[in-house]
Structure formats: C-alpha cells, structure tokens
Design a protein around this motif. Structure first.
Motif: not given
Length: 363
Positions: A31, A71, A74-75
């Motif tokens: 991200d 990761i 929150e995913e």
C-alpha cells in the motif's frame, strides 16, 4: 528498483527480511510501495517504523518463508496481495521445490512492484474472474518406468491464457534455464524476463484488444489475427525472420505480432526498472544524470508523454553501453545484448503511450 532505509539508517534491499545492522524484522508494504522495519506490537501484529500503522505478515512469510510482504491489520485474509495472485504452487513434498517457489515468488514481486509504480491495474481472479490476473507454478509430471527410470508424462509450457500466467518451475533453476537458452539460441533468458514477457500478453488483452489503439498496433506490429499455431510452427522450423534485428526487438518477437508486443512490453519494463535503480544510486553517464522514470508520474499530455519517453530512451542507451562495457571488463556476457532499431524504438514508444494513457483513465 529502489533501495530503502531502515530506521537505524542502514540501506535495505527489496527482498530483505531482516536488517543486518539492527536486527529488526523487515516487510514490504504494497500500500506504501516501500520496505519498512517492524517492531512487535501484539501476537501476530507488527508496527511499521515507516508509517506507524499495524500490519500482519503474509502467511507465506510467517509459515512458508517465501515472501516478505505485509498485510494491513484491518484487511481480511492470510495472504498478501502478491500471494493472492498465485493460484497453484509447486509440490512442496519435493525437496528442492520450496527453494524454486521462493525464486518464482521473488521474481513475481519484482514484476508487481513495477506494475504498481506504473499505476497499471492489478486485480486477482478472486476479485475479477473475467479480467483478473493469476499465476500457476507447475512442473513436468513424471512417472516411474520399470521401477528405475523417470519419464515425462506431461510437459509444462510457460505461457498466458485468459489472465492465467503459467511458469515452468524449471525456469527457476539457473542451470536448466541456461541450457534452454543455449538450445533455443537466445541472447537473454531470465526468470523476471519471463514474468515481464507473459504480463505483456495479459495487458495486451486489457489495454489494446478492442480499444482505439488496435489500428495503430496493427500498423506497427502487424495483424494479430495471423494464425498463431502456424506462426509458431514456422518459427521453430525456419527460425526468425531474416535481418530480424532491423524490425524487431528480439528474434522471438519476429514470430507473431502478439510475441512482438510481449517482447517489446518486457523490454520496456526492463528499461524503467533498471533506470529507477540507476537513478536511486545517483548514476550519471558522461555528466548526464539518469532520471527515475517511475518517480512522480505526471498526468501526461501527448507532448509530455513523448518528451518523457525521449528522456527515458536516451538514458537507457547511455546506461546500457556502460553496463555492457562493465560486464565485458569482468569477462561476463553483455547485460543487455540487444541493439534497438528505429522501428523497434517506435514500438517501445507505443508501449509507453499505452501505459501513459492507462494511468490517466479508469480501466
């Protein structure tokens, strides 16, 4: 490919999992498109030194040790966005396959890094069964014959079909890959090169097929409706087109317009990734500073896109001349054993335009 910096100031590289200076665990945050050091926050949860956010390790990191991506906490899910794309992994009961799988995943992550930096669409088959991307890492199936010999029952062919990129596991073994390169009289054959080439077939379907680019594509590359099976058979029976180097970026590109596009696409990805690396190290050639083609990509008008390509291409020509000279000084093969003709340059420019437009429009 950029280098990164640990919170202790040590230089980090894309595939690193631990800082050799301070010992902190490292992970790549897709991200943020950056590698960060992490400190333990809670059971299975880590805090990034780069942005302070909480992450989990991909299961293929914490359990299989073939990944280093994170990761966001929150995913949902156990796999990172890279490992989600892998639909078939090798048989891990075979002793060498975990090592070969690691090499496959590492090369795939290098491809994804460049695709993300170019702001190209990357979605899994789970997200989009019709247009999503997936990978299968397969090996030839063998069976015992008379109890002491192995015969090949089913050959694996590296290729692309409807969004699924299949890679032969043997390509992750350098000795097998070099043997194949020599048998096929190729100038260049690498694992990351396979990923870049096959991704070209996928993005031809996404960006060119049924688009306004199709007529310009056919004018440059030829008519892709030419029978592919016939073209393939003719290539392996008769060899590449005479004086292929005047028209195509590689001998294999002369086989069919689809392969011409995929080879040109792969070369473009070679260019931008290598130039980013050179720029990251403040590389200059004869006082010409190499510019990072993946930094601060602008919303491109046609004129800006053309100027940016000219800068990229000129930097590439200067840089590869130096890279080849350095390799020869070490008694190694040329790092970039190609000479790009004016026609092949126009094809690279076309790839650049397609990617530039894809960044500026919703696909």
């Amino acid at each position: 490919m950029q280098t990164f910096t640990c919170q202790c100031g040590n230089t980090l590289h894309f595939a690193n999992t631990r800082c050799v200076s301070c010992g902190l665990m490292l992970g790549f945050m897709p991200d943020e498109k950056t590698l960060s050091s992490f400190t333990k926050h809670d059971k299975g949860v880590w805090r990034s030194a780069a942005n302070g956010r909480l992450y989990r390790q991909c299961k293929n990191y914490s359990v299989q040790d073939v990944c280093n991506w994170m990761i966001p906490v929150e995913e949902p899910g156990e796999l990172c966005v890279s490992c989600q794309l892998t639909q078939t992994i090798p048989n891990l009961d075979q002793p060498d396959n975990r090592r070969l799988w690691f090499r496959m995943e590492n090369a795939k992550r290098r491809l994804l890094y460049t695709l993300y930096k170019l702001e190209l669409p990357v979605v899994s088959k789970q997200e989009d069964p019709q247009q999503g991307l997936g990978f299968e890492f397969l090996e030839d199936q063998t069976e015992d014959e008379y109890g002491n010999e192995l015969t090949v029952k089913n050959f694996v062919t590296t290729g692309h079909n409807a969004g699924i990129i299949t890679l032969d596991l043997k390509e992750a073994e350098p000795s097998s890959r070099v043997k194949m390169r020599e048998e096929m009289n190729e100038q260049y054959r690498t694992l990351v090169g396979h990923f870049r080439h096959e991704s070209g077939h996928y993005y031809w379907d996404r960006l060119v097929r049924n688009s306004h680019w199709l007529s310009e594509f056919r004018a440059l590359f030829g008519d892709e409706r030419l029978d592919y099976t016939y073209a393939l058979q003719h290539y392996y029976e008769q060899g590449p087109a005479p004086e292929w180097h005047k028209v195509w970026v590689s001998a294999y590109a002369s086989m069919h317009p689809w392969e011409d596009w995929a080879e040109t696409w792969a070369h473009y990805l070679h260019m931008v990734d290598t130039l980013e690396t050179a720029s990251n190290f403040d590389f200059s050639v004869s006082s010409h500073q190499v510019i990072d083609p993946l930094q601060h990509l602008p919303q491109s008008t046609e004129a800006k896109s053309e100027a940016r390509f000219n800068q990229l291409y000129n930097d590439w020509c200067r840089l590869t001349a130096v890279l080849n000279a350095l390799n020869r000084s070490m008694g190694l093969d040329d790092a970039y054993p190609f000479v790009i003709s004016n026609i092949a340059t126009d094809k690279l420019r076309f790839v650049h335009k397609v990617i530039s437009e894809a960044r500026n429009t919703e696909i």
